[in-house]
Design a protein around this motif. Structure first.
Motif, short mmCIF file in Angstrom:
data_model
loop_
_atom_site.label_atom_id
_atom_site.label_comp_id
_atom_site.label_asym_id
_atom_site.label_seq_id
_atom_site.Cartn_x
_atom_site.Cartn_y
_atom_site.Cartn_z
N ASP A 125 0.81 -1.21 0.00
CA ASP A 125 0.00 0.00 0.00
C ASP A 125 0.85 1.26 0.00
O ASP A 125 0.32 2.37 0.11
CB ASP A 125 -0.96 0.01 1.20
CG ASP A 125 -0.23 -0.13 2.53
OD1 ASP A 125 1.01 -0.25 2.55
OD2 ASP A 125 -0.91 -0.14 3.57
N GLY A 126 2.18 1.11 -0.11
CA GLY A 126 3.07 2.26 -0.18
C GLY A 126 3.48 2.83 1.16
O GLY A 126 4.16 3.85 1.23
N VAL A 127 3.13 2.17 2.26
CA VAL A 127 3.41 2.65 3.60
C VAL A 127 4.64 1.93 4.17
O VAL A 127 4.74 0.70 4.05
CB VAL A 127 2.18 2.40 4.51
CG1 VAL A 127 2.48 2.79 5.95
CG2 VAL A 127 0.98 3.16 3.99
N PRO A 128 5.56 2.66 4.82
CA PRO A 128 6.70 2.01 5.47
C PRO A 128 6.22 1.11 6.61
O PRO A 128 5.46 1.55 7.48
CB PRO A 128 7.54 3.16 6.00
CG PRO A 128 7.11 4.36 5.21
CD PRO A 128 5.66 4.13 4.89
N ILE A 129 6.68 -0.15 6.60
CA ILE A 129 6.27 -1.12 7.61
C ILE A 129 7.50 -1.83 8.16
O ILE A 129 8.58 -1.78 7.58
CB ILE A 129 5.27 -2.15 7.05
CG1 ILE A 129 5.85 -2.87 5.82
CG2 ILE A 129 3.95 -1.49 6.71
CD1 ILE A 129 4.98 -3.98 5.26
N GLU A 130 7.30 -2.51 9.30
CA GLU A 130 8.39 -3.28 9.91
C GLU A 130 7.89 -4.63 10.38
O GLU A 130 6.69 -4.88 10.45
CB GLU A 130 8.98 -2.50 11.09
CG GLU A 130 8.03 -2.35 12.27
CD GLU A 130 8.62 -1.58 13.44
OE1 GLU A 130 9.81 -1.26 13.41
OE2 GLU A 130 7.87 -1.31 14.39
N HIS A 131 8.85 -5.49 10.68
CA HIS A 131 8.58 -6.82 11.22
C HIS A 131 7.55 -7.59 10.39
O HIS A 131 6.53 -8.04 10.89
CB HIS A 131 8.16 -6.73 12.68
CG HIS A 131 9.26 -6.17 13.54
ND1 HIS A 131 9.02 -5.53 14.72
CD2 HIS A 131 10.59 -6.12 13.37
CE1 HIS A 131 10.17 -5.13 15.25
NE2 HIS A 131 11.13 -5.49 14.44
N VAL A 132 7.89 -7.75 9.12
CA VAL A 132 7.01 -8.43 8.18
C VAL A 132 7.25 -9.93 8.27
O VAL A 132 8.38 -10.40 8.13
CB VAL A 132 7.26 -7.94 6.73
CG1 VAL A 132 6.32 -8.62 5.76
CG2 VAL A 132 7.14 -6.42 6.65
#
Length: 189
Positions: A125-132
């Motif tokens: 979705d274009g959003v920075p994420i972590e711990h995938v």
């Protein structure tokens, strides 16, 4: 070699390592998850409605009971209808449980295994994420758990096919520490 030659070689080496790392990430992000036999399926989500709501903080007293027929042993249990996850560890210990915001594409009920993980990336979705923590493939979309870096847990855009099951950053930390490669993930309705 002179001092400037060493700097050039070091710079080229760093650039090459960065390129290889980027290509490895691209390959892992597009590689299909390996669900258990017969569990791969397409199941689009119903459109999200209403305002964006963050996931509620964990409250063991209010957490739903671990669903029946959710497997045995150490595992992650994800209930699509309850929008809840249980991290089930040692026998006899209360599992950690928390609410999540489902993606627009859901995995079919069944047993999967964590196939890939990424510390920090940009979500579909274009959003920075972590711990995938990725574990399934449905409707040609990779499904996994993650937390947004900004801490928000909004409903996904119902017009887009996304596979990110979002949670708070604290719950994302717990998921990251619990669900290593090969950890069983049981999806229930």
């Amino acid at each position: 070699m002179g001092r400037s030659s060493s700097g050039i070689v070091a710079g080229l080496t760093a650039a090459a390592l960065a390129a290889v790392g980027f290509l490895a990430y691209q390959a892992s992000a597009t590689a299909p998850a390996k669900p258990a036999a017969g569990t791969q399926a397409q199941q689009p989500a119903a459109p999200a409605a209403g305002p964006q709501q963050p996931a509620a903080p964990q409250d063991p007293a209010k957490a739903g009971a671990l669903p029946e027929n959710s497997g045995t042993g150490t595992r992650v249990v994800y209930s699509v209808s309850q929008k809840r996850v249980w991290l089930v560890g040692e026998e006899g210990r209360q599992p950690r449980s928390f609410t999540v915001m489902p993606s627009t594409v859901h995995p079919k009920p069944g047993t999967y295994a964590v196939s890939t993980r990424s510390g920090a990336v940009t979500g579909s979705d274009g959003v920075p994420i972590e711990h995938v923590v990725r574990f399934a493939l449905a409707d040609n979309v990779v499904i996994g758990f993650s937390a947004r870096l900004d801490g928000a847990v909004p409903a996904p855009d119902a017009t887009k096919k996304t596979g990110g099951i979002r949670m708070t950053r604290a719950d994302g930390d717990a998921m990251w520490n619990f669900a290593t490669i090969g950890t069983k993930v049981v999806v229930v309705p």
